[in-house]
Structure formats: C-alpha cells, structure tokens
Motif scaffolding. Structure first.
Motif, short mmCIF file in Angstrom:
data_model
loop_
_atom_site.label_atom_id
_atom_site.label_comp_id
_atom_site.label_asym_id
_atom_site.label_seq_id
_atom_site.Cartn_x
_atom_site.Cartn_y
_atom_site.Cartn_z
N GLY A 84 0.51 -1.55 0.18
CA GLY A 84 0.37 -0.20 -0.09
C GLY A 84 1.10 1.11 -0.17
N LEU A 85 1.22 1.21 1.30
CA LEU A 85 1.94 2.95 0.97
C LEU A 85 3.18 3.02 0.42
N ASP A 86 4.19 1.01 0.07
CA ASP A 86 5.54 0.99 -0.79
C ASP A 86 4.31 1.34 -1.97
N VAL A 87 3.54 1.31 -2.63
CA VAL A 87 2.62 2.00 -4.25
C VAL A 87 2.47 2.98 -4.05
N ILE A 88 2.02 4.32 -3.39
CA ILE A 88 1.01 5.14 -3.29
C ILE A 88 2.65 6.33 -2.83
N TRP A 89 3.83 5.66 -2.66
CA TRP A 89 4.43 7.09 -2.21
C TRP A 89 4.26 8.19 -2.89
N PRO A 90 4.12 9.52 -3.05
CA PRO A 90 4.34 10.15 -3.88
C PRO A 90 5.34 10.99 -5.02
N ARG A 91 6.48 10.56 -4.84
CA ARG A 91 7.61 11.21 -5.38
C ARG A 91 7.47 10.52 -6.50
N TRP A 92 7.26 11.92 -8.10
CA TRP A 92 6.93 12.00 -9.34
C TRP A 92 7.84 10.93 -9.45
N TRP A 93 9.41 10.97 -9.47
CA TRP A 93 10.26 9.98 -10.45
C TRP A 93 9.62 8.09 -9.58
N TYR A 94 9.12 8.31 -8.55
CA TYR A 94 9.56 7.00 -8.25
C TYR A 94 8.14 6.36 -8.67
#
Length: 351
Positions: free
Chosen positions: A105-115
């Motif tokens: 969940g959190l590993d999917v939505i982390w908001p950094r654009w490059w990520y």
C-alpha cells in the motif's frame, strides 16, 4: 534435490512494523514449505558498516548478483515490496526464471514523481503482483498492472497458544488500540471526538493506547483539555509480554483510522492480531481495514470519521454476545498462514 529454487528478497526485516512482520511470516512459510530450496536476502543492520548508505549499497550489490544467478538457472525470485520493482525488471531481462512481488500500500502510493514513473514502467513486468487488500490492488491497477497478474492475499497470523476468555461486555468495558500514533491511525480523532460521547454510555470505561509517534503530544493535549485522565491511558511502547497482558484484559479492540490524502492503511494487521486472541474488533471502514475484519464474526466496521456511528457500533458490540473461541477460529480460517501460504504456493510460486 530441488526442482526450483526460490529466493526471497526484502528490505523490511528488523523492527515491529506490519511490513516487517509480513516479511518474517512469508519467510517462515517458505522455509516450512520449500526447506533448503528457499533462500533469503535481507537488508539488516551490521556492525561491519558505519553508515546506512554503505549497508544499502552492499545489499543492492548482493541481491543483484544472487538474483541474476537464481533467474539464470530458472529459479523464482520473490520481492518483499514495490520499491524493489527495478530489480525485478532487471531480472526479467537477464534470466528465464519468474519474478513476483508482494506490495502493501504505502510502497505503492509514495508520491515522489520519479518513484511513480518507475512503478508504472516496471511493476507491470512482474509475473505476479500480490496485494494485501483490495484497496492496495486498486492502486496497483491504476499503475498499469494487468489485473490478470494481480492476486489479493491478505496478511496472516499464526495460531496462538491460548485464546482470551472474554467476560460479558457490559458495565465498564476496556478498549484497546495498538499502533503508531500517526494521523491516519485516527487515535487523536477518537480521543477528541468519540471518548466524551462514550462516557455518557459507559461512565467508567477504560481506553488503553499502546504505541508512540508524532501525535502523542496532541493526544495528551486532548486528554488534558477534556479531563480524560481517568479513562484514557497512553502506555507507550511495551514489550511482547506486556502487550500480551493488555490483549488478555481487553474487551474490545478499536482501530479508528481516518482517511488521509497521500497515506493509507494497506491492511491492518493489528486487527487480526487481536481477533486471533479472541478479542472482537471495531474498525473504521477505511483503506484496507475492511479486508482485516470479518464483519459480524470477528468484529464490526463503522463509517470512518463518523463519531456517532462509531459509538453506535461500539455499543452494539459491547451489548452483543461474542465467543472468544469462535472469533479466534474464524480468524484462523480466513487469515491463518496455513491457509494463506497454500494460496501463495498455488497462485504465486506454482503457477
């Protein structure tokens, strides 16, 4: 002789978080099922490296080499979270083995654009993406992963040696919450909006909070402003024995999460940790929490952020008849690792 080798790579190993617990549980299942055919690579602390940077670089070098060897030989690599998707993308291009990943969940939505760009480019390359809840799966689908490659398998629990003998829920119930004190957990909201209302229904009830975090001072402020020192108790971080004793005394486990933009509860492993001990759960209908409660069997759900509905559900649960053995049995039937790892074996490692 092993027909297929399985390599499990995870960054999340040490500590008490849900992702760390999931990694340890998955590895235990792999060991019990595949024995010597299973290997583990983790990012762990080491006295030989002075900095986290040097430790991480060593971890990356090790998993690239061991991962390439595994897939080159036709083995199976399973990744512990979505941030390892670049490694999985690389391995898919250098070997003939399978690469799968569990995301939380959190590993999917982390908001950094490059990520986010990286996930959209690389996560769809995985052979299987295991999501711990439907809410997590919906985020994965948004990032271009073929729904046919997605499997929803929740977090699990192992049987405990004993179930809690819960007394009749009446009079002065003891409510318990366990978790990091961050905004999405909703503990500050619960103390501010719900506790005062509950006192009209249960004048002598107790609310115990296990955990620490950035909202601890705010919660203490609400306790003081609303004169709640007699019923709300911040217990801080406790060891395993102390936490177990709190579960033994609790009548009800409360998970009052609220919706926070850019943050999410992927599953809610604390819910099943409580219910496997026979404690009924009252949880917010928020993010992945509905996947962690069997409504009517292991607990009840309420509308997130709705204080009146929360109080209504707590009153209904405390006024009902809950059998601790039935709660624990239902939890193991749906979330027991003996059941869930069979799904991993059939749908993730054996397809």
């Amino acid at each position: 002789m092993c027909s297929v080798h399985i390599l499990f790579i995870t960054r999340k190993w040490e500590g008490h978080g849900g992702m760390q617990q999931l990694s340890r549980d998955l590895w235990r299942g792999m060991q019990e099922t595949y024995g010597e055919c299973a290997r583990l690579c983790t990012l762990t602390q080491s006295p030989f490296f002075a900095t986290r940077y040097s430790l991480f670089i060593t971890f990356v070098g090790r998993v690239v080499v061991v991962g390439i060897i595994t897939v080159w030989r036709g083995g199976h690599v399973h990744l512990g979270d979505a941030s390892l998707a670049p490694l999985g993308w690389l391995l898919k291009r250098v070997g003939r083995g399978r690469v799968t990943v569990t995301v939380c969940g959190l590993d999917v939505i982390w908001p950094r654009w490059w990520y986010q760009w990286m996930l959209r480019q690389m996560l769809p390359a995985m052979d299987r993406v295991v999501c711990i809840s439907r809410a997590t799966a919906e985020e994965v689908w948004k990032r271009g992963v073929d729904p046919g490659r997605v499997r929803i398998i929740p977090c699990g629990v192992w049987p405990v040696e004993r179930s809690v003998a819960i007394p009749a829920l009446a009079g002065a119930p003891l409510l318990l919450t366990v978790g990091r004190l961050v905004p999405r957990k909703g503990v500050a909201w619960f103390v501010r909006e719900v506790v005062t209302i509950l006192l009209h229904n249960f004048p002598h009830f107790q609310y115990w909070i296990i955990g620490s975090g950035p909202q601890e001072l705010l919660i203490k402020k609400f306790i003081q402003e609303r004169a709640l020192k007699e019923c709300v108790h911040l217990l801080g971080e406790l060891d395993d024995a102390e936490r177990e004793e709190c579960f033994t005394q609790a009548d009800l486990f409360v998970v009052p999460n609220i919706s926070i933009s850019g943050d999410m509860e992927g599953f809610g492993i604390a819910c099943i940790e409580a219910s496997v001990r026979g404690v009924p759960v009252v949880a917010a209908r928020c993010d992945g929490l509905p996947d962690a409660v069997i409504d009517g069997k292991t607990g009840r759900l309420f509308t997130s952020g709705d204080a009146e509905n929360c109080v209504k559900v707590i009153r209904e649960v405390t006024g009902g008849k809950w059998d601790s053995k039935q709660i624990a049995r239902a939890t193991l039937e749906h979330y027991g690792w003996s059941v869930l790892f069979q799904r991993y074996r059939d749908e993730v490692f054996g397809f």
